[in-house]
Write a protein that holds these residues in place. Structure first.
Motif, PDB file in Angstrom:
ATOM      1  N   LYS A  73       0.847  -1.187   0.000  1.00 50.16           N
ATOM      2  CA  LYS A  73       0.000   0.000   0.000  1.00 50.16           C
ATOM      3  C   LYS A  73       0.885   1.240   0.000  1.00 50.16           C
ATOM      4  CE  LYS A  73      -3.712  -2.244   2.529  1.00 50.16           C
ATOM      5  NZ  LYS A  73      -4.613  -2.189   3.670  1.00 50.16           N
ATOM      6  N   THR A  75       0.860   5.666   0.657  1.00 47.25           N
ATOM      7  CA  THR A  75       0.189   6.824   1.238  1.00 47.25           C
ATOM      8  C   THR A  75       0.846   8.067   0.658  1.00 47.25           C
ATOM      9  OG1 THR A  75      -0.140   5.622   3.299  1.00 47.25           O
ATOM     10  CG2 THR A  75      -0.385   8.011   3.397  1.00 47.25           C
ATOM     11  N   LYS A  79      -1.875   8.167  -7.991  1.00 52.48           N
ATOM     12  CA  LYS A  79      -2.234   7.075  -8.896  1.00 52.48           C
ATOM     13  C   LYS A  79      -1.334   7.140 -10.132  1.00 52.48           C
ATOM     14  CE  LYS A  79      -5.998   5.794 -11.952  1.00 52.48           C
ATOM     15  NZ  LYS A  79      -7.300   6.194 -12.486  1.00 52.48           N
ATOM     16  N   THR A 103      -2.202   1.993  -8.012  1.00 51.54           N
ATOM     17  CA  THR A 103      -3.594   1.959  -8.456  1.00 51.54           C
ATOM     18  C   THR A 103      -4.395   3.105  -7.844  1.00 51.54           C
ATOM     19  OG1 THR A 103      -4.398   0.607  -6.621  1.00 51.54           O
ATOM     20  CG2 THR A 103      -3.469  -0.568  -8.537  1.00 51.54           C
ATOM     21  N   ALA A 104      -5.641   3.229  -8.269  1.00 55.76           N
ATOM     22  CA  ALA A 104      -6.537   4.248  -7.716  1.00 55.76           C
ATOM     23  C   ALA A 104      -6.812   4.007  -6.234  1.00 55.76           C
ATOM     24  CB  ALA A 104      -7.849   4.271  -8.493  1.00 55.76           C
ATOM     25  N   LYS A 105      -6.640   2.765  -5.786  1.00 48.71           N
ATOM     26  CA  LYS A 105      -6.854   2.438  -4.368  1.00 48.71           C
ATOM     27  C   LYS A 105      -5.562   2.530  -3.568  1.00 48.71           C
ATOM     28  CE  LYS A 105     -10.901  -0.420  -5.075  1.00 48.71           C
ATOM     29  NZ  LYS A 105     -11.564  -1.693  -4.799  1.00 48.71           N
ATOM     30  N   SER A 106      -4.522   3.147  -4.145  1.00 50.20           N
ATOM     31  CA  SER A 106      -3.228   3.356  -3.478  1.00 50.20           C
ATOM     32  C   SER A 106      -2.531   2.039  -3.140  1.00 50.20           C
ATOM     33  CB  SER A 106      -3.380   4.215  -2.227  1.00 50.20           C
ATOM     34  OG  SER A 106      -3.890   5.482  -2.562  1.00 50.20           O
ATOM     35  N   THR A 107      -2.679   1.042  -3.999  1.00 50.09           N
ATOM     36  CA  THR A 107      -2.017  -0.239  -3.815  1.00 50.09           C
ATOM     37  C   THR A 107      -1.179  -0.545  -5.051  1.00 50.09           C
ATOM     38  OG1 THR A 107      -3.848  -1.486  -4.776  1.00 50.09           O
ATOM     39  CG2 THR A 107      -3.894  -1.132  -2.381  1.00 50.09           C
TER      40      THR A 107
END
Length: 140
Positions: A73, A75, A79, A103-107
């Motif tokens: 992940k 922070t 993206k 990714t858009a989910k910060s992963t």
């Protein structure tokens, strides 16, 4: 109202600075106290978010040339920012031929293959931020 609150903050900073000067920190301490409390124009518009990136491996041990997946992940990293895998070789971190994007989910997730037997230390770097290293033992 904003001008009044700035006036109050700067007045408080000046008083604190004078108190520092009186306690032996001198003029430099007074100036530093005033500078530390003066608001930065960008501070009001964007909160500071520390950049971080984590890494975890799906395997602690793998056979030579087997796929080892890393995921993690982020922070404070945008993206589509590149995530570069690095391996510790000859006492320095070297880019490994594996990249992906946040990714858009910060992963992110990425996999590697290594034929170098023994303990391999890997990390990822993104936006000038490095993860903690993870060790994978490669066997024959």
């Amino acid at each position: 109202m904003r001008n009044r609150s700035q006036f109050v903050r700067r007045t408080a900073a000046t008083v604190a600075g004078l108190a520092l000067a009186a306690t032996g920190f001198g003029v430099a301490g007074a100036l530093q106290a005033n500078a530390a409390t003066a608001p930065h124009p960008a501070a009001a518009t964007q909160p500071a978010v520390a950049k971080t990136v984590t890494i975890k491996s799906d395997k602690a041990t793998a056979k030579a040339w087997a796929k080892v997946s890393f995921s993690g992940k982020t922070t404070g990293i945008a993206k589509n920012t590149v995530v570069q895998v690095q391996r510790f070789e000859n006492n320095k971190w070297v880019n490994f031929p594996a990249t992906t994007k946040v990714t858009a989910k910060s992963t992110y997730s990425v996999w590697v293959q290594s034929g170098r037997t023994g303990v391999n230390k890997f990390r990822v770097v993104s936006a000038n931020t490095a993860s903690a290293p993870v060790s994978v033992t490669i066997t024959k």
